[in-house]
Write a protein that holds these residues in place. Sequence first.
Motif, short mmCIF file in Angstrom:
data_model
loop_
_atom_site.label_atom_id
_atom_site.label_comp_id
_atom_site.label_asym_id
_atom_site.label_seq_id
_atom_site.Cartn_x
_atom_site.Cartn_y
_atom_site.Cartn_z
N ILE A 2 0.84 -1.19 0.00
CA ILE A 2 0.00 0.00 0.00
C ILE A 2 0.88 1.25 0.00
CG2 ILE A 2 -0.24 -0.04 2.53
CD1 ILE A 2 -3.08 1.03 2.17
N PHE A 26 4.43 -0.19 10.00
CA PHE A 26 2.98 -0.19 9.91
C PHE A 26 2.53 -0.45 8.48
CE2 PHE A 26 -1.16 1.61 9.18
CZ PHE A 26 -1.88 1.17 10.28
N ASP A 29 3.05 -4.18 7.67
CA ASP A 29 2.05 -5.04 8.33
C ASP A 29 0.67 -4.86 7.71
OD1 ASP A 29 3.94 -6.01 10.07
OD2 ASP A 29 3.42 -4.65 11.71
N PHE A 30 0.32 -3.59 7.48
CA PHE A 30 -0.99 -3.27 6.94
C PHE A 30 -1.14 -3.88 5.54
CE2 PHE A 30 -4.47 -0.43 5.58
CZ PHE A 30 -5.23 -0.40 6.74
N GLU A 32 0.38 -6.53 4.39
CA GLU A 32 0.25 -8.00 4.53
C GLU A 32 -1.18 -8.38 4.88
OE1 GLU A 32 4.70 -9.13 6.07
OE2 GLU A 32 3.00 -9.82 7.28
N ILE A 33 -1.76 -7.62 5.81
CA ILE A 33 -3.14 -7.91 6.23
C ILE A 33 -4.10 -7.68 5.05
CG2 ILE A 33 -5.02 -7.21 7.79
CD1 ILE A 33 -2.73 -6.45 9.81
N LEU A 34 -3.91 -6.57 4.36
CA LEU A 34 -4.79 -6.27 3.21
C LEU A 34 -4.66 -7.35 2.13
CD1 LEU A 34 -4.65 -2.47 2.39
CD2 LEU A 34 -6.61 -3.82 3.16
N TYR A 36 -3.91 -10.42 2.66
CA TYR A 36 -4.60 -11.61 3.15
C TYR A 36 -6.12 -11.48 2.98
CZ TYR A 36 -6.29 -15.37 6.08
OH TYR A 36 -6.96 -16.49 6.51
N VAL A 37 -6.68 -10.36 3.43
CA VAL A 37 -8.14 -10.23 3.35
C VAL A 37 -8.62 -10.10 1.90
CG1 VAL A 37 -8.40 -9.30 5.70
CG2 VAL A 37 -8.26 -7.72 3.77
N SER A 38 -7.72 -9.74 1.01
CA SER A 38 -8.10 -9.63 -0.41
C SER A 38 -8.41 -11.00 -1.03
CB SER A 38 -6.99 -8.94 -1.20
OG SER A 38 -6.84 -7.64 -0.74
N GLU A 39 -8.05 -12.06 -0.33
CA GLU A 39 -8.40 -13.41 -0.82
C GLU A 39 -9.91 -13.58 -1.02
OE1 GLU A 39 -6.77 -16.49 1.64
OE2 GLU A 39 -4.73 -15.71 1.42
N LEU A 40 -10.67 -12.75 -0.30
CA LEU A 40 -12.13 -12.79 -0.42
C LEU A 40 -12.59 -12.58 -1.86
CD1 LEU A 40 -13.96 -10.76 2.33
CD2 LEU A 40 -13.68 -13.21 2.11
N TYR B 297 -12.52 -18.60 3.67
CA TYR B 297 -12.65 -17.14 3.59
C TYR B 297 -13.04 -16.50 4.93
CZ TYR B 297 -12.93 -18.16 -1.40
OH TYR B 297 -12.68 -18.61 -2.67
N ALA B 300 -10.65 -13.85 6.76
CA ALA B 300 -10.59 -12.58 6.03
C ALA B 300 -11.91 -11.82 6.18
CB ALA B 300 -10.29 -12.85 4.55
N ILE B 304 -12.54 -8.11 8.11
CA ILE B 304 -13.14 -6.94 7.44
C ILE B 304 -14.36 -6.45 8.21
CG2 ILE B 304 -14.38 -6.19 5.37
CD1 ILE B 304 -12.41 -7.95 3.76
N LEU B 353 -7.85 -0.30 9.53
CA LEU B 353 -8.28 -1.31 8.55
C LEU B 353 -9.78 -1.16 8.26
CD1 LEU B 353 -7.48 -3.83 6.89
CD2 LEU B 353 -8.04 -5.24 8.88
N TYR B 366 -14.39 -4.61 -0.48
CA TYR B 366 -14.08 -5.24 0.80
C TYR B 366 -15.32 -5.47 1.65
CZ TYR B 366 -9.12 -4.50 -0.11
OH TYR B 366 -7.87 -4.53 -0.64
N LYS B 369 -18.43 -7.06 -0.11
CA LYS B 369 -18.05 -8.42 -0.48
C LYS B 369 -18.05 -9.32 0.76
CE LYS B 369 -16.15 -11.48 -3.35
NZ LYS B 369 -16.65 -11.87 -4.66
N PRO B 410 1.44 -9.08 13.27
CA PRO B 410 -0.01 -9.09 13.52
C PRO B 410 -0.77 -10.16 12.73
CG PRO B 410 0.68 -7.00 12.51
CD PRO B 410 1.92 -7.75 12.88
N LEU B 411 -0.38 -10.39 11.48
CA LEU B 411 -1.13 -11.36 10.67
C LEU B 411 -1.03 -12.76 11.27
CD1 LEU B 411 -2.90 -11.89 8.20
CD2 LEU B 411 -0.82 -12.19 6.84
#
Lengths: 92, 466
Positions: A2, A26, A29-30, A32-34, A36-40, B297, B300, B304, B353, B366, B369, B410-411
């Motif tokens: 990002i 930050f 880390d941010f 990496e998290i994004l 991961y959640v983008s797998e949706l 899923y 994730a 969100i 986030l 996000y 979805k 964190p992840l």
Amino acid sequence: MIDKNEVLKIMNLSRLKIEDSKIDKFQKDFSEILNYVSELKEADTENIPEMSHSIDVKNVEREDLACEYNGINLIPKEKQGYLVVKKILKDE
Amino acid sequence: MNKGITIKEIRENLDSKKYSALELTKDYLDKIKEWNPSIHAFLDVFEEDAIEEAKKADERIKKGDAHILTGIPCAIKDNILIKGKRCTAGSKMLENYIGTYDAFVISKLKEQGAIILGKTNMDEFAMGSSTENSYFGPTRNPFDLNRVPGGSSGGSAAAVAADICAFALGSDTGGSIRQPASFCLTVGLKPTYGTVSRNGLITYSSSLDQIGPFAKTVEDAKIVFDAIKGRDPCDSTSVDVVKNNGFDLKKIKLGIPKEYFGDGLDLEVKEAVEKAIEDYREAGAEIVEVSLPNSKYALACYYIIATAEASANLARLDGIRYGFEASGDKLEDIYLNTRTQGFGEEVKRRIMLGTYTLSSGYYDAYYKKALKVRSLIKKDFEKAFEEVDAILGPVSPILPFEIGEKTNDPLSMYLADIYTTPVNLAGLPAISVPIKLSKEGLPIGLHIIAPHYEENKLFNIAKIIY
């Protein structure tokens, strides 16, 4: 990864500040998290309704009656019978 | 496994005058003094109030007016309001915040005459899986003081495990009761969404939060759940519909989701869970494989939805109304300085986030979805429950980890919630039941998930092995 400007923009929207020395970590880390959640995005959700609640909820009505509330005691300052809070409206 | 003294045993001893509620309470207060400095489960202990309440409980017992929880000493997670008592949610932001009313669950416990010993440590605003995110310092796992007790309700889990209270209340948004229960070898119940009022619970994510008990046995967990459940006019999402059907293990079908035994699952945890499944088979239950294809899923989706709700819920903490306030020349600076100094790193990360996924340009990709995927996850469970009575699996993919091991990543901390979050998204009841200690002596729990409002079925199934 990002963009740093994007991080600054979210910080501003969130009314938060990350210390300059911590911003790179930050950002990493941010991202990496994004990531991961983008797998949706792979999930097939065509014609699937949005669900904001797991059980059926509906409006519950009640009579508009006064009830005891002590929250006012939490306000720290008082002046001549008025509660003193910070000014949140700007002068014209 | 030594379960410690249970509510049921204490009840018998109090009723038969083997000891008084006052003696018992003093004994627990002494144990807290002895053990709390090393475990740090309690943030506040209410010595004087507890002694007063114990005297009242003894009067009630004498008069023959005792309920099942009269005189039973308990601990409360520090995000549940008690009138006149500090309620910090583990945050600097609320370090000096005093509860102005009793949460619904607290009123219920007080009505029954339970003795509240104090408030327990937690990850700040319930955001975490280790209790390391508390502003007041971490709680330590009684089984190994160098390891975490899990989180976010780590203080409550550790307090029950160390037997410095008879039972405790926690809250579970993505696993915050079940995972620490598993890490501390206690029973932890996350009830069906709505069966326990959230009135007086400092919210993290309103559509996922649920209050529930930590106890030494399944029977005790049921006693506490029965005491705190029920419809509350102050929580419009609360309901009064817990089912209570007959139970016969020989007619029970248990589902094993193949997706819960894949990569990332610790081998010792896997073997312990498989052994528990075998125990059920031997006890007469039918075991079948089920599939929850969208569970991949869930984590994730959870991160969100939960953070989106949190970013809105925590917006009110801005230094104007209550809580911590920092100074600033302009109004914007007061907001910024208060929130920057008042919130810890993980809370900031989650607010940001949530803000990001709700912001213009990202909302559809996000948040919207995730709401659709949430439907899919719930449907998976509904389909599985057409075939089986309950689902078995691991609570946590890993054993209790060392303090500091995951705080920089964190992840990897989020991944600790992989099996627990789907349950909150679908609003289902689930329980963590102790099954085994690892070779190193670390607790392992079994996760049992039931359809909505089937807590009693859950208790009946759990009781077979613990």
